[in-house]
Design an enzyme around this catalytic site. Structure first.
Site, PDB file in Angstrom:
ATOM      1  N   GLU A  53       0.841  -1.209   0.000  1.00 10.78           N
ATOM      2  CA  GLU A  53       0.000   0.000   0.000  1.00 10.78           C
ATOM      3  C   GLU A  53       0.873   1.256   0.000  1.00 10.78           C
ATOM      4  O   GLU A  53       0.651   2.199  -0.767  1.00 10.78           O
ATOM      5  CB  GLU A  53      -0.886   0.026   1.251  1.00 10.78           C
ATOM      6  CG  GLU A  53      -1.821  -1.156   1.395  1.00 10.78           C
ATOM      7  CD  GLU A  53      -1.199  -2.321   2.143  1.00 10.78           C
ATOM      8  OE1 GLU A  53      -0.010  -2.632   1.923  1.00 10.78           O
ATOM      9  OE2 GLU A  53      -1.905  -2.960   2.939  1.00 10.78           O
ATOM     10  N   ALA A 158       9.255 -34.708 -11.844  1.00 11.21           N
ATOM     11  CA  ALA A 158       9.214 -34.772 -13.305  1.00 11.21           C
ATOM     12  C   ALA A 158       9.330 -36.240 -13.661  1.00 11.21           C
ATOM     13  O   ALA A 158      10.336 -36.885 -13.354  1.00 11.21           O
ATOM     14  CB  ALA A 158      10.380 -33.991 -13.903  1.00 11.21           C
ATOM     15  N   SER A 172      18.427 -38.915 -15.384  1.00 11.15           N
ATOM     16  CA  SER A 172      17.120 -38.244 -15.501  1.00 11.15           C
ATOM     17  C   SER A 172      17.168 -37.078 -16.486  1.00 11.15           C
ATOM     18  O   SER A 172      16.206 -36.320 -16.598  1.00 11.15           O
ATOM     19  CB  SER A 172      16.677 -37.733 -14.127  1.00 11.15           C
ATOM     20  OG  SER A 172      17.619 -36.814 -13.634  1.00 11.15           O
ATOM     21  N   TRP A 174      17.117 -35.681 -20.145  1.00 11.65           N
ATOM     22  CA  TRP A 174      16.019 -34.955 -19.540  1.00 11.65           C
ATOM     23  C   TRP A 174      14.736 -35.717 -19.810  1.00 11.65           C
ATOM     24  O   TRP A 174      14.486 -36.113 -20.947  1.00 11.65           O
ATOM     25  CB  TRP A 174      15.899 -33.555 -20.122  1.00 11.65           C
ATOM     26  CG  TRP A 174      17.104 -32.733 -19.863  1.00 11.65           C
ATOM     27  CD1 TRP A 174      18.048 -32.350 -20.757  1.00 11.65           C
ATOM     28  CD2 TRP A 174      17.489 -32.169 -18.615  1.00 11.65           C
ATOM     29  NE1 TRP A 174      19.004 -31.575 -20.154  1.00 11.65           N
ATOM     30  CE2 TRP A 174      18.683 -31.453 -18.835  1.00 11.65           C
ATOM     31  CE3 TRP A 174      16.954 -32.199 -17.314  1.00 11.65           C
ATOM     32  CZ2 TRP A 174      19.342 -30.778 -17.806  1.00 11.65           C
ATOM     33  CZ3 TRP A 174      17.622 -31.527 -16.305  1.00 11.65           C
ATOM     34  CH2 TRP A 174      18.789 -30.828 -16.555  1.00 11.65           C
ATOM     35  N   ARG A 188      11.365 -22.371  -8.489  1.00 14.10           N
ATOM     36  CA  ARG A 188      12.499 -22.146  -7.584  1.00 14.10           C
ATOM     37  C   ARG A 188      12.568 -20.686  -7.152  1.00 14.10           C
ATOM     38  O   ARG A 188      12.894 -20.375  -6.012  1.00 14.10           O
ATOM     39  CB  ARG A 188      13.813 -22.532  -8.263  1.00 14.10           C
ATOM     40  CG  ARG A 188      14.012 -24.019  -8.369  1.00 14.10           C
ATOM     41  CD  ARG A 188      15.351 -24.321  -9.019  1.00 14.10           C
ATOM     42  NE  ARG A 188      15.548 -25.753  -9.162  1.00 14.10           N
ATOM     43  CZ  ARG A 188      16.559 -26.295  -9.818  1.00 14.10           C
ATOM     44  NH1 ARG A 188      17.460 -25.515 -10.415  1.00 14.10           N
ATOM     45  NH2 ARG A 188      16.684 -27.606  -9.902  1.00 14.10           N
ATOM     46  N   ASP A 204      22.823 -36.082  -9.727  1.00 11.75           N
ATOM     47  CA  ASP A 204      22.651 -34.971 -10.669  1.00 11.75           C
ATOM     48  C   ASP A 204      23.668 -33.846 -10.508  1.00 11.75           C
ATOM     49  O   ASP A 204      23.917 -33.104 -11.455  1.00 11.75           O
ATOM     50  CB  ASP A 204      21.254 -34.336 -10.514  1.00 11.75           C
ATOM     51  CG  ASP A 204      20.135 -35.311 -10.827  1.00 11.75           C
ATOM     52  OD1 ASP A 204      20.440 -36.371 -11.405  1.00 11.75           O
ATOM     53  OD2 ASP A 204      18.982 -35.014 -10.487  1.00 11.75           O
ATOM     54  N   LEU A 208      20.760 -26.375  -8.109  1.00 14.59           N
ATOM     55  CA  LEU A 208      19.448 -26.167  -7.485  1.00 14.59           C
ATOM     56  C   LEU A 208      19.045 -24.701  -7.382  1.00 14.59           C
ATOM     57  O   LEU A 208      17.995 -24.388  -6.841  1.00 14.59           O
ATOM     58  CB  LEU A 208      19.381 -26.812  -6.076  1.00 14.59           C
ATOM     59  CG  LEU A 208      19.615 -28.309  -6.009  1.00 14.59           C
ATOM     60  CD1 LEU A 208      19.654 -28.777  -4.552  1.00 14.59           C
ATOM     61  CD2 LEU A 208      18.518 -29.062  -6.750  1.00 14.59           C
ATOM     62  N   ARG A 211      17.693 -20.088 -12.173  1.00 14.20           N
ATOM     63  CA  ARG A 211      18.444 -19.359 -13.214  1.00 14.20           C
ATOM     64  C   ARG A 211      17.469 -18.783 -14.230  1.00 14.20           C
ATOM     65  O   ARG A 211      16.672 -19.534 -14.773  1.00 14.20           O
ATOM     66  CB  ARG A 211      19.413 -20.291 -13.937  1.00 14.20           C
ATOM     67  CG  ARG A 211      20.328 -21.033 -13.006  1.00 14.20           C
ATOM     68  CD  ARG A 211      21.764 -20.559 -13.156  1.00 14.20           C
ATOM     69  NE  ARG A 211      22.628 -21.332 -12.267  1.00 14.20           N
ATOM     70  CZ  ARG A 211      23.406 -20.810 -11.321  1.00 14.20           C
ATOM     71  NH1 ARG A 211      23.459 -19.527 -11.127  1.00 14.20           N
ATOM     72  NH2 ARG A 211      24.164 -21.576 -10.574  1.00 14.20           N
ATOM     73  N   GLU A 267      12.471 -31.300  -4.594  1.00 18.09           N
ATOM     74  CA  GLU A 267      12.641 -31.794  -5.970  1.00 18.09           C
ATOM     75  C   GLU A 267      13.071 -33.260  -6.019  1.00 18.09           C
ATOM     76  O   GLU A 267      13.739 -33.678  -6.950  1.00 18.09           O
ATOM     77  CB  GLU A 267      13.641 -30.894  -6.715  1.00 18.09           C
ATOM     78  CG  GLU A 267      13.148 -29.459  -6.881  1.00 18.09           C
ATOM     79  CD  GLU A 267      13.920 -28.681  -7.930  1.00 18.09           C
ATOM     80  OE1 GLU A 267      14.436 -29.293  -8.888  1.00 18.09           O
ATOM     81  OE2 GLU A 267      14.025 -27.456  -7.773  1.00 18.09           O
TER      82      GLU A 267
HETATM   83  C1  AOF Z   1       0.208  -5.313   4.372  1.00 16.30           C
HETATM   84  N1  AOF Z   1       0.906  -5.042   3.242  1.00 16.30           N
HETATM   85  O1  AOF Z   1       2.605  -5.400   1.859  1.00 16.30           O
HETATM   86  C2  AOF Z   1       2.451  -6.743   3.755  1.00 16.30           C
HETATM   87  C3  AOF Z   1       1.688  -7.038   4.926  1.00 16.30           C
HETATM   88  O2  AOF Z   1       6.885  -6.120  10.129  1.00 16.30           O
HETATM   89  P1  AOF Z   1       5.998  -5.511   9.109  1.00 16.30           P
HETATM   90  O3  AOF Z   1       5.603  -4.088   9.459  1.00 16.30           O
HETATM   91  O4  AOF Z   1       6.521  -5.618   7.696  1.00 16.30           O
HETATM   92  O5  AOF Z   1       4.607  -6.314   9.149  1.00 16.30           O
HETATM   93  C4  AOF Z   1       4.570  -7.651   8.759  1.00 16.30           C
HETATM   94  C5  AOF Z   1       3.154  -8.172   8.769  1.00 16.30           C
HETATM   95  O6  AOF Z   1       2.327  -7.342   7.960  1.00 16.30           O
HETATM   96  C6  AOF Z   1       3.090  -9.552   8.127  1.00 16.30           C
HETATM   97  O7  AOF Z   1       3.271 -10.575   9.088  1.00 16.30           O
HETATM   98  C7  AOF Z   1       1.706  -9.577   7.529  1.00 16.30           C
HETATM   99  O8  AOF Z   1       0.735  -9.890   8.509  1.00 16.30           O
HETATM  100  C8  AOF Z   1       1.533  -8.140   7.104  1.00 16.30           C
HETATM  101  N2  AOF Z   1       2.065  -8.002   5.743  1.00 16.30           N
HETATM  102  N3  AOF Z   1       0.583  -6.323   5.180  1.00 16.30           N
HETATM  103  O9  AOF Z   1      -0.777  -4.624   4.663  1.00 16.30           O
HETATM  104  C9  AOF Z   1       2.005  -5.706   2.904  1.00 16.30           C
HETATM  105  N4  AOF Z   1       3.575  -7.423   3.450  1.00 16.30           N
HETATM  106 ZN    ZN Z   2       0.893  -2.893   5.905  1.00 19.52          ZN
END
Ligand code: AOF
Ligand code: ZN
Length: 361
Positions: A53, A158, A172, A174, A188, A204, A208, A211, A267
């Site tokens: 936000e 896979a 494996s 591919w 990943r 392999d 991991l 890329r 994996e």
């Molecule tokens: C949101 N917007 O983009 C995210 C949220 O330690 P802080 O301040 O970064 O808070 C982490 C907590 O906020 C996280 O555990 C989750 O509940 C929320 N994440 N909330 O409004 C965001 N990343």
């Molecule tokens: Zn927030």
């Protein structure tokens, strides 16, 4: 798709740019819409940095706008407490935004429902549950991690159409085609740790690592022993982020959660995945199936056999997708029948562990 859903899907797309980078925070995206135009976008890049936000609202064009008629689309309920960053609800109210559309509630016990209540009480129109399925899928790893203290485990396999992951020599490369292998790189990038059995490293010697990595630095976790000292995971530039572990898989996963790992991508090989399934630790299966047949001498996907039809592990298909010449089948454990049949099987001593192939972890 109505307009709210269209803008929310854009916010979900933005959130995905942060996947694999935000641990222990969820990936979150936000879009601000004024008079049917997107005027700002943002996403959460890294814990400690701006939430989606704030990232979105700081990108507003420098003009005096009244935001009472604006709608903010956020993939997750805005936070309402001071953490590493200040509450997003304060910022939304300060900016005078009239309408907030949210995909899913934040299941973080510190947040659930609070942010939405605060906004509603302040007179903001709140619309929850838009594109809820996609929003929930986006933060499934965060939700598992924050509510259970155990990471979300995706099991990627896979195999040939007849379920073989390598030939009788253990080769494996591919089975699946380049499009499927490219998709694995994407998986990943979304994960916080890549886990394999020691036998797979011996066979392999894969790095991991995703890329291109696009800034992702997942942990690499090798389960088992007898890993040659010159393998890539122990010698390359990221060797400091390789963990070699033995013992209880659940304890290993808990240790990873302690390192802020929310999402583990496993994996293989056959024995490790059988162990994870037996202990009920897999949240999601991603089966890449190649249109090839190997026959009985091939290495089976799961290193243990002998279960009875009445005792099979019941999964539920989530999606089917053609990826190049292969098919990606996603499945979860059927929540209606979430019982550990493999364990029941083991207790009855019905398994046949004598397969020489099951040696490969
Ligand atoms: C949101 N917007 O983009 C995210 C949220 O330690 P802080 O301040 O970064 O808070 C982490 C907590 O906020 C996280 O555990 C989750 O509940 C929320 N994440 N909330 O409004 C965001 N990343
Ligand atoms: Zn927030």
């Amino acid at each position: 798709m109505n307009l709210d859903e269209t803008y929310m899907m854009r916010a979900i797309g933005l959130a995905k740019m942060g996947e694999g980078m935000t641990r222990p925070n969820p990936p979150v995206g936000a879009v601000l819409v004024l008079e049917d135009h997107i005027v700002a976008e943002g996403w959460h890049r890294k814990a400690g940095e701006d939430h989606a936000e704030r990232d979105c609202l700081k990108n507003l064009p420098p003009m005096p706008v009244h935001l009472g008629s604006a709608t903010l689309y956020v993939t997750l309920e805005p936070c309402s407490t001071q953490g590493r960053t200040p509450p997003c609800t304060d910022l939304i109210l300060e900016k005078g935004i009239g309408r907030v559309v949210v995909s899913v509630e934040d299941l973080n016990p510190k947040q659930t429902g609070r942010g939405l209540d605060i906004l509603r009480e302040a007179g903001v129109e709140v619309v929850p549950g838009v594109c809820e399925k996609e929003g929930r899928e986006l933060i499934a790893p965060f939700e598992k991690f924050i509510t259970t203290g155990v990471p979300y485990v995706t099991l990627k396999l896979a195999s040939t159409l007849d379920g073989k992951i390598a030939d009788r020599n253990g080769d494996s490369k591919w089975i699946t085609g380049s499009a499927a292998r490219e998709r694995v790189q994407e998986m990943r990038r979304r994960a916080d740790a890549i886990m394999v059995g020691a036998g797979t490293v011996r066979a392999d010697d894969s790095s991991l690592l995703p890329r291109p990595s696009k800034g992702r630095k997942p942990w690499r976790v090798v389960v088992g022993k007898n890993i040659p000292a010159d393998t890539k995971v122990l010698t390359d530039e990221a060797a400091g982020r390789t963990l070699v572990r033995e013992g209880s898989l659940k304890e290993i996963l808990k240790e990873l959660a302690g390192r802020d790992v929310m999402h583990v991508l496993c994996e293989g090989g056959g024995q490790l995945v059988a162990g994870l399934v037996e202990e009920g630790l897999v949240d999601e299966f991603a089966f890449f199936i190649a249109p090839k047949l190997m026959g009985a001498d091939g290495l089976p996907s799961f290193g243990k056999t002998g279960g009875l039809i009445s005792e099979v592990q019941n999964l539920m298909f989530q999606s089917v997708e053609q990826v190049g010449e292969d098919v990606l089948l996603r499945a979860i454990v059927n929540p209606g029948i979430r019982q550990n049949n493999f364990v029941a099987d083991a207790k009855r001593g019905l398994r046949n562990e004598s397969s020489e192939h099951s040696e490969r972890q």
